[in-house]
Write a protein that holds these residues in place. Structure first.
Motif, short mmCIF file in Angstrom:
data_model
loop_
_atom_site.label_atom_id
_atom_site.label_comp_id
_atom_site.label_asym_id
_atom_site.label_seq_id
_atom_site.Cartn_x
_atom_site.Cartn_y
_atom_site.Cartn_z
N GLU A 221 77.36 -0.11 136.23
CA GLU A 221 78.38 -0.04 135.39
C GLU A 221 78.91 1.00 136.68
N PHE A 222 78.58 1.60 137.16
CA PHE A 222 78.99 3.00 138.39
C PHE A 222 80.64 2.62 138.75
N TYR A 223 81.13 1.35 139.05
CA TYR A 223 82.09 1.03 139.37
C TYR A 223 83.17 0.61 137.54
N VAL A 224 84.28 1.74 137.48
CA VAL A 224 84.69 1.43 136.80
C VAL A 224 86.07 0.72 136.70
N LYS A 225 86.51 -0.24 136.58
CA LYS A 225 87.34 -1.79 136.52
C LYS A 225 88.62 -0.65 136.05
N THR A 226 89.85 -1.41 136.35
CA THR A 226 91.06 -0.93 136.06
C THR A 226 91.77 -2.40 135.81
N PRO A 227 92.29 -2.27 134.27
CA PRO A 227 92.40 -3.93 132.95
C PRO A 227 93.73 -3.95 134.42
N ASN A 228 94.36 -4.72 134.41
CA ASN A 228 95.42 -5.84 135.07
C ASN A 228 95.53 -5.45 136.18
N TYR A 229 94.54 -5.73 136.95
CA TYR A 229 94.81 -5.51 137.84
C TYR A 229 94.66 -6.77 139.07
N PRO B 146 89.38 4.19 144.91
CA PRO B 146 90.77 4.62 145.65
C PRO B 146 90.26 5.40 146.71
N PHE B 147 90.52 5.65 146.22
CA PHE B 147 89.81 7.57 147.99
C PHE B 147 88.65 6.26 149.36
N TRP B 148 88.01 5.87 148.22
CA TRP B 148 86.59 5.07 149.55
C TRP B 148 88.03 4.39 150.16
N SER B 149 88.34 3.19 149.24
CA SER B 149 89.07 1.69 150.01
C SER B 149 90.41 2.50 151.16
N MET B 150 91.46 3.54 150.49
CA MET B 150 92.30 4.18 151.02
C MET B 150 91.60 4.13 153.02
N LEU B 151 90.50 4.56 152.77
CA LEU B 151 90.02 5.47 154.09
C LEU B 151 89.32 4.77 154.87
N ALA C 84 90.26 -4.81 155.06
CA ALA C 84 91.75 -4.34 154.70
C ALA C 84 91.94 -4.98 153.64
N PHE C 85 91.69 -6.33 153.60
CA PHE C 85 92.21 -6.64 152.37
C PHE C 85 91.41 -6.90 151.33
N ALA C 86 90.16 -6.90 151.66
CA ALA C 86 88.81 -6.64 150.60
C ALA C 86 89.45 -5.47 149.96
N ASN C 87 89.11 -4.15 151.06
CA ASN C 87 89.46 -3.01 150.71
C ASN C 87 90.61 -2.61 149.53
N PHE C 88 92.14 -2.83 149.49
CA PHE C 88 93.02 -3.42 148.70
C PHE C 88 93.15 -4.30 147.58
N ALA C 89 91.71 -5.08 147.89
CA ALA C 89 91.74 -5.09 146.67
C ALA C 89 90.71 -4.58 145.38
#
Length: 145
Positions: free
Chosen positions: A54-62, A119-124, A108-113
């Motif tokens: 439950e740590f990561y909150v999922k964004t719908p419709n991605y 968001p901040f961690w993935s972009m970094l 890079a592809f995995a973090n884009f997904a």
């Protein structure tokens, strides 16, 4: 007139290789260290996703809708592979540079997904992956000289 005999061995002259640039070697060392750090952090993020669903909150419709456990395994395995490739890069191994570029692209592809989850961690991590790809492809050979 005396006849000259041609030499039996062909001699070829090669220009000496210029010494590697300190800046280029520094870029490769930095890329190897960043691979180790990013791989460790990515593996840690995978462990968090595995143990605390439950740590990561999922964004719908991605684009990719995977649960946190799937992302945990992806990040854990990819992070460990990047970590190992980072040590190989620091040791000057060609396979480490090759695998490092491939893994940085996959990371890079995995973090884009993974952007909707963190968001901040993935972009970094994507920014670090782009730098690692650049350093390994442009200056990769300089660390072995």
């Amino acid at each position: 007139m005396t006849e000259q005999t041609p030499p039996t061995e062909e001699t070829t002259w090669q220009a000496p290789e210029p010494p590697p640039s300190g800046l280029a070697t520094g870029f490769i060392m930095f890329a190897g260290v960043m691979m180790i750090i990013a791989g460790s952090f990515q593996a840690f993020a995978g462990l968090v996703a595995l143990f605390e669903n439950e740590f990561y909150v999922k964004t719908p419709n991605y684009l990719l809708e995977l649960d946190a456990t799937s992302w945990g395994w992806i990040h854990l395995l990819l992070g460990l592979l990047v970590l190992i490739a980072g040590f190989a890069v620091l040791n000057g191994m060609v396979w480490g540079r090759t695998i490092g570029v491939v893994l940085a692209v996959l990371s890079a592809f995995a973090n884009f997904a993974f952007i909707p989850y963190s968001p901040f961690w993935s972009m970094l991590i994507i920014a670090v992956d782009v730098f690692v790809i650049w350093a390994l492809t442009v200056h990769g050979r300089d660390i072995t000289r």
